[in-house]
Design an enzyme around this catalytic site. Structure first.
Site, PDB file in Angstrom:
ATOM      1  N   ASP A  32      25.577  17.649  31.847  1.00  0.00           N
ATOM      2  CA  ASP A  32      25.800  18.988  31.294  1.00  0.00           C
ATOM      3  C   ASP A  32      24.485  19.489  30.729  1.00  0.00           C
ATOM      4  O   ASP A  32      23.570  18.722  30.431  1.00  0.00           O
ATOM      5  CB  ASP A  32      26.887  18.958  30.204  1.00  0.00           C
ATOM      6  CG  ASP A  32      27.553  20.307  30.017  1.00  0.00           C
ATOM      7  OD1 ASP A  32      28.696  20.493  30.494  1.00  0.00           O
ATOM      8  OD2 ASP A  32      26.929  21.216  29.406  1.00  0.00           O
ATOM      9  N   ARG A  88      38.940  35.594  38.886  1.00  0.00           N
ATOM     10  CA  ARG A  88      37.909  34.577  39.128  1.00  0.00           C
ATOM     11  C   ARG A  88      36.640  35.239  39.677  1.00  0.00           C
ATOM     12  O   ARG A  88      35.533  34.806  39.406  1.00  0.00           O
ATOM     13  CB  ARG A  88      38.410  33.559  40.149  1.00  0.00           C
ATOM     14  CG  ARG A  88      39.625  32.751  39.689  1.00  0.00           C
ATOM     15  CD  ARG A  88      40.093  31.872  40.826  1.00  0.00           C
ATOM     16  NE  ARG A  88      41.243  31.043  40.524  1.00  0.00           N
ATOM     17  CZ  ARG A  88      42.514  31.443  40.647  1.00  0.00           C
ATOM     18  NH1 ARG A  88      42.784  32.657  41.057  1.00  0.00           N
ATOM     19  NH2 ARG A  88      43.511  30.617  40.359  1.00  0.00           N
ATOM     20  N   ASN A  95      27.955  32.544  37.527  1.00  0.00           N
ATOM     21  CA  ASN A  95      28.129  31.228  38.148  1.00  0.00           C
ATOM     22  C   ASN A  95      27.288  31.005  39.407  1.00  0.00           C
ATOM     23  O   ASN A  95      26.909  29.869  39.699  1.00  0.00           O
ATOM     24  CB  ASN A  95      29.614  30.969  38.430  1.00  0.00           C
ATOM     25  CG  ASN A  95      30.373  30.675  37.140  1.00  0.00           C
ATOM     26  OD1 ASN A  95      29.774  30.566  36.075  1.00  0.00           O
ATOM     27  ND2 ASN A  95      31.684  30.542  37.226  1.00  0.00           N
ATOM     28  N   SER A 119      33.504  25.238  40.755  1.00  0.00           N
ATOM     29  CA  SER A 119      33.209  26.451  39.984  1.00  0.00           C
ATOM     30  C   SER A 119      33.689  27.697  40.720  1.00  0.00           C
ATOM     31  O   SER A 119      33.620  27.770  41.949  1.00  0.00           O
ATOM     32  CB  SER A 119      31.699  26.572  39.734  1.00  0.00           C
ATOM     33  OG  SER A 119      31.177  25.362  39.240  1.00  0.00           O
ATOM     34  N   ASN A 120      34.151  28.672  39.967  1.00  0.00           N
ATOM     35  CA  ASN A 120      34.695  29.905  40.547  1.00  0.00           C
ATOM     36  C   ASN A 120      33.690  31.039  40.591  1.00  0.00           C
ATOM     37  O   ASN A 120      32.758  31.050  39.787  1.00  0.00           O
ATOM     38  CB  ASN A 120      35.907  30.346  39.709  1.00  0.00           C
ATOM     39  CG  ASN A 120      37.183  29.670  40.181  1.00  0.00           C
ATOM     40  OD1 ASN A 120      37.434  29.568  41.366  1.00  0.00           O
ATOM     41  ND2 ASN A 120      37.991  29.212  39.235  1.00  0.00           N
ATOM     42  N   HIS A 175      41.110  31.022  47.274  1.00  0.00           N
ATOM     43  CA  HIS A 175      41.589  30.556  45.962  1.00  0.00           C
ATOM     44  C   HIS A 175      41.483  31.723  44.968  1.00  0.00           C
ATOM     45  O   HIS A 175      40.700  31.714  44.037  1.00  0.00           O
ATOM     46  CB  HIS A 175      40.747  29.360  45.502  1.00  0.00           C
ATOM     47  CG  HIS A 175      41.112  28.825  44.155  1.00  0.00           C
ATOM     48  ND1 HIS A 175      42.348  28.302  43.867  1.00  0.00           N
ATOM     49  CD2 HIS A 175      40.400  28.735  43.000  1.00  0.00           C
ATOM     50  CE1 HIS A 175      42.388  27.923  42.608  1.00  0.00           C
ATOM     51  NE2 HIS A 175      41.211  28.174  42.058  1.00  0.00           N
TER      52      HIS A 175
END
Ligand SMILES: NC(=O)c1ccc[n+]([C@@H]2O[C@H](COP(=O)([O-])OP(=O)(O)OC[C@H]3O[C@@H](n4cnc5c(N)ncnc54)[C@H](O)[C@@H]3O)[C@@H](O)[C@H]2O)c1
Ligand SMILES: O=C(O)C[C@H](O)C(=O)O
Length: 311
Positions: A32, A88, A95, A119-120, A175
């Site tokens: 992270d 999203r 992102n 990740s979206n 998605h």
């Protein structure tokens, strides 16, 4: 077998926990950008080993990709989640940059890895990863269909009042809240079509609830879900590392399958040690075909927003 998960937040840490507890990998590296955060999550999971009975090596790292070297599978969950009321797709601005730079760092240290994108907006992030890294298409897999299908089976089990594990069903397409396609025609309860037990209106409600499954949880939790997403990633990683060759709907790069090309979108795939071993091109009826084409149009339009980042 070594798995790296980037993003030690809700989804990344839950996925690490599930992979460790289910003994799917021998080593898990959590990365992270937040100082000490991944180290803390790794240490916390490590301290469940003696009570839960597993021996997975856990490593946490603040942005040190050297620790991820030679991973067999890498999972990208870094980035922001949506808040109630958002789609999203609204996450793309932040992102896309994160996913691209993380994917490039991962590839430098694990040139043979299979990439799982979480990740979206996930289909767009999968396409971005595919286009940025230039890897063979079997090594880039977007995770969404596993989760959407598990929600579909959950809502079917509630409507039928039958155990979820007695139910089969699959969600294909994008998605997204409006792009998912729950295949109600093919869903079954122990092999018997669910239409034997549920009316068209009941099936329509199951389908609608499935499509907004993520939004419903985001409204309840204030941020998006993590238990089912983390478990879904572990299911997919298990099929890769243990070469299970399960048929799982995944977002993958299409070259003519389902009448689509130059797009990553959810279709049934055989998932094994090579990643996507095969795309299963099932016969859809006219209604499903029309829905798939519409879903692909929406996903493709979103990919257009990547022009500046892909150059
Ligand atoms: N595909 C799916 O089915 C699915 C399911 C759930 C969530 N998601 C998506 O997964 C993402 C993560 O969700 P979450 O709930 O875990 O969010 P979160 O905020 O809890 O965790 C995200 C983590 O990413 C880290 N991060 C940000 N930039 C980074 C970078 N450059 N390098 C390394 N780490 C970085 C953050 O510090 C944070 O800890 C979101 O985009 C969410 O929409 C997708
Ligand atoms: O709903 C979200 O934004 C997160 C994820 O894609 C989900 O379906 O849970």
């Amino acid at each position: 077998m070594k798995v790296t998960i980037v993003g030690a937040g809700n989804v990344g840490a839950t996925c690490a926990d599930a992979i460790a507890y289910r003994r799917i990998a021998s080593e898990i590296v959590l990365v992270d950008i937040r100082e000490g955060f991944a180290e803390g999550k790794a240490l916390d999971i490590m301290q469940t080993q003696t009570t839960l009975g597993f021996n997975t090596k856990m490593v946490g790292s603040t942005n040190d990709y050297a620790k991820t070297a030679n991973s067999d599978v890498v999972v990208i969950t870094s980035g922001i989640p949506r808040k109630p009321g958002m789609t999203r797709e609204e996450l793309i601005g932040i992102n896309a940059g994160i996913v691209k730079s993380v994917a490039e760092s991962l590839l430098q240290h694990s040139p043979e890895a299979i990439f799982v994108i979480v990740s979206n907006p996930m289909d767009t992030m999968t396409y971005l990863t595919f286009k940025s890294l230039g890897l063979p298409k079997n090594r880039i897999i977007g995770m969404g269909g596993t989760l959407d299908s598990s929600r579909f089976k959950t809502y079917l089990s509630l409507a039928l009042d039958k155990p979820a594990n007695d139910i089969q069903g699959m969600v294909i397409g994008g998605h997204g809240d409006t792009t998912m396609i729950p295949l109600t025609r093919l869903a079954s309860y122990n092999g018997v079509p669910v239409s034997e037990f549920l009316s068209a209106a009941e099936l329509e409600k199951v389908s609608a609830d499935t499509m907004v499954g993520g939004a419903t949880l985001t409204g309840l939790l204030g941020t998006s879900a993590w238990y089912a997403p983390g478990a879904s990633v572990s299911f997919l990683v298990d099929s890769i590392l243990n070469d299970q060759k399960k048929m799982i709907p995944c977002s993958v790069y299409l070259e003519g399958e389902y009448g689509q090309s130059d797009i990553c979108i959810g279709v049934p795939c055989i998932i094994g040690k090579n990643g996507v071993e095969k795309i299963v091109d099932i016969t859809l009826n006219a209604d499903e075909k029309a829905k798939f084409a519409k879903s692909a149009d929406a996903v493709r339009a979103m990919n257009g927003d990547l022009k500046s980042i892909l150059g």
